[in-house]
Enzyme design. Structure first.
Site, mmCIF file in Angstrom:
data_model
loop_
_atom_site.group_PDB
_atom_site.id
_atom_site.type_symbol
_atom_site.label_atom_id
_atom_site.label_comp_id
_atom_site.label_asym_id
_atom_site.label_seq_id
_atom_site.Cartn_x
_atom_site.Cartn_y
_atom_site.Cartn_z
ATOM 1 N N LYS A 166 0.862 -1.185 0.000
ATOM 2 C CA LYS A 166 0.000 0.000 0.000
ATOM 3 C C LYS A 166 0.897 1.233 0.000
ATOM 4 O O LYS A 166 1.916 1.265 0.711
ATOM 5 C CB LYS A 166 -0.882 -0.025 1.255
ATOM 6 C CG LYS A 166 -1.860 1.143 1.348
ATOM 7 C CD LYS A 166 -2.762 1.008 2.570
ATOM 8 C CE LYS A 166 -3.773 2.142 2.665
ATOM 9 N NZ LYS A 166 -4.679 2.002 3.836
ATOM 10 N N SER A 207 -9.571 2.313 2.740
ATOM 11 C CA SER A 207 -8.644 2.999 1.875
ATOM 12 C C SER A 207 -7.654 2.071 1.168
ATOM 13 O O SER A 207 -6.995 2.490 0.228
ATOM 14 C CB SER A 207 -7.859 4.038 2.688
ATOM 15 O OG SER A 207 -7.073 3.382 3.681
ATOM 16 N N SER A 223 -9.953 -0.089 6.969
ATOM 17 C CA SER A 223 -9.373 -0.057 5.628
ATOM 18 C C SER A 223 -8.702 -1.332 5.144
ATOM 19 O O SER A 223 -8.312 -1.410 3.972
ATOM 20 C CB SER A 223 -8.381 1.095 5.504
ATOM 21 O OG SER A 223 -9.091 2.295 5.361
#
Ligand code: GLN
Length: 501
Positions: free
Chosen positions: A84, A167, A191
């Site tokens: 990420k 996210s 997330s």
């Protein structure tokens, strides 16, 4: 190196199986990395990857092959992984999805990144996320993905007109589309769990403090946790074992709990396991299609010997206002470092220092980030601190206590991850509150600092994946992973692949 395997389906292998084939020299790490890099290029339209560095990836893969040849590769030797874009990395650009950090290169690797590398994992590249991890849909992105002229939300591989969740949407979509066997994610209020649910994969957020936050760009420091996203609980167990462990010199909130091998307990039977079903998670707001899939998964657990126990988490609804006070409060402080002086974007034309700060921040931050900085500054300001921030902290404590009450009656808690399946791109883009409300089932465990995970439980409206959430008591990651693994031995939802991938 000559290899016996000319496998074109490497992307269908689990992390566990891929690691085995690499160890058995059926396939090389370089060949594996090349295979996935090719897939990433071929599926750029999804918008998952924001940075690649093929030279660095292949160098890491080559090093893994050398270690494997010498018989001392780690548990993940040669296994490719996507990170990420909230973890800082030396070899790849780190933007946190923000214009503020466009093109930023970190001088060091996040602890999670270096731990996975130490276990032999090979970094494929960086994947898209909501700006500073603020979002539930991957629509708050300010950095274009590879092959894209402008920033755009990642597309859900199950239906490309839908969001992948957020996210960690890039992480979830990349794994679901088989562009990476696994990815790292972070979870502040859901997330990891919510995008895993929306993309039909498995993800776990460990107990707060289990994984080091060093090098994870801070959103809300008392909530932020890293965790793995992969197809199965077994794969998550392999990755989590490498990611966790104390990091006292670099993260003062890192727990003094030794690193564990979470694969060790994967075969415990579930006879007599008490699964708590919070009635507040099954109220009016839960879509019937999601409810049906979750209920079916719970029935399956009964067949496996577990007992369902009715419990209550009475302050579930309050977790939304509490979280959306505390997280922005911490964010407003954490994001003050982006001032145009130390790193990242700096406005070009300005009159004096204050003007430089103002212009830099006005240009660098997106709307949602600005909204949260304003909310956070407001709830921390003199006269409002007691009314909002302090109250929120008190209720946060009560929410944590409610869980301890519940765990007197059950061993794990189960329920939905989100009230609906993944929605259409744009559907809630102009409605921040609608996005916040959809976080209702993931926020309580975050506020309490408890481990939580999502695993595929079936399909709902539009044939979209539905996740089942499992919440455990502190440091019960091993148990959660086993409970998930047992369901995955009895069902095949985690093996389904979206069409075209
Ligand atoms: N959707 C939540 C938010 O926008 C959670 C995000 C996260 O866990 N990083 O804050």
């Amino acid at each position: 190196m000559s290899m016996t395997n000319t496998n074109n389906d490497l992307h269908q292998l689990s992390v566990a199986e891929l690691a085995r084939q690499l160890r058995d020299k059926k396939v090389s790490a370089v060949e594996t990395a090349q295979h996935f890099l090719g897939r990433i290029r071929a599926h750029e339209t999804l918008g998952t990857f924001v940075d690649l560095n093929e030279e660095a990836t292949l160098a890491q893969a080559h090093a893994a092959d050398t270690a494997l040849a010498a018989g001392h590769g780690g548990a993940l030797a040669g296994v490719p992984i996507a990170h990420k874009d909230i973890f800082v990395t030396q070899d790849f650009v780190t933007t946190a999805g923000s214009k503020m950090l466009a093109g930023y290169r970190s001088p060091f690797d996040a602890t999670v990144v270096s731990r996975l590398a130490a276990a032999g994992a090979v970094t494929l590249g960086k994947v898209s996320c909501d700006e500073f991890a603020m979002g539930s849909a991957n629509e708050n992105v300010a950095v274009p993905a590879l092959g894209h002229p402008a920033p755009a939300p990642v597309r859900n591989p199950w239906d490309t007109s839908r969001i992948p969740g957020g996210s960690s949407g890039g992480s979830a979509a990349a794994v679901a589309a088989r562009l990476a066997p696994a990815a790292s994610g972070t979870d502040t209020g859901g997330s990891i769990r919510q995008p895993a649910s929306f993309c039909g994969i498995t993800g776990i957020k460990p107990t707060y403090g289990r994984a080091s936050r060093y090098g994870m760009i801070a959103y809300a420091s008392s909530l932020d946790q890293a965790g793995p996203m992969a197809r199965s609980a077994e794969d998550c167990a392999l990755l989590l074992s490498a990611m966790c462990g104390p990091d006292p010199d670099r993260d003062s909130t890192s727990l003094d709990a030794p690193a564990e091998d979470f694969t060790r307990t994967l075969n415990d039977k579930l006879d007599g396991l008490r699964i708590g079903i919070p009635k507040e998670f099954f109220g009016e707001g839960l879509a019937p299609d999601v409810r049906a899939a979750v209920d079916a998964a719970l029935k399956e657990y009964e067949k496996l010997g577990a007992k369902l126990v009715a419990i209550s988490l009475p302050r579930t609804e309050l977790s939304i206002p509490v979280y959306y006070i505390i997280a922005p409060a911490e964010a407003s402080s954490n994001l003050s470092r982006f001032d145009g002086v130390k790193f990242g974007h700096r406005a070009k034309d300005y009159t004096d220092l204050l003007d430089m700060y103002k212009k830099t921040r006005a240009q660098g931050f997106g709307d949602e980030v600005k909204r949260r900085i304003m909310i956070g500054t407001y709830v921390l300001s003199h006269g409002y601190y007691d009314a909002y921030y302090l109250q929120a902290q008190k209720i946060r404590r009560m929410i944590a206590d409610d869980f301890q009450q519940a765990f007197q009656q059950c061993d794990v808690i189960a329920g939905p991850v989100a009230p609906t399946v993944a929605w259409k791109i744009g559907e809630k883009a102009d409605d921040p509150v609608a996005n916040y409300l959809a976080d209702i089932f993931t926020l309580p465990a975050s506020l309490a600092g408890l481990p939580g995970m999502s695993l595929p439980a079936g399909f709902g409206a539009g044939n979209m994946p539905v996740g089942l959430q499992l919440i455990g008591n502190y440091l019960q990651e091993g148990r959660l992973l086993n409970v998930a693994h047992q369901l995955q031995q009895a069902t095949d939802f985690h093996l389904r692949t979206p069409g075209g991938f």
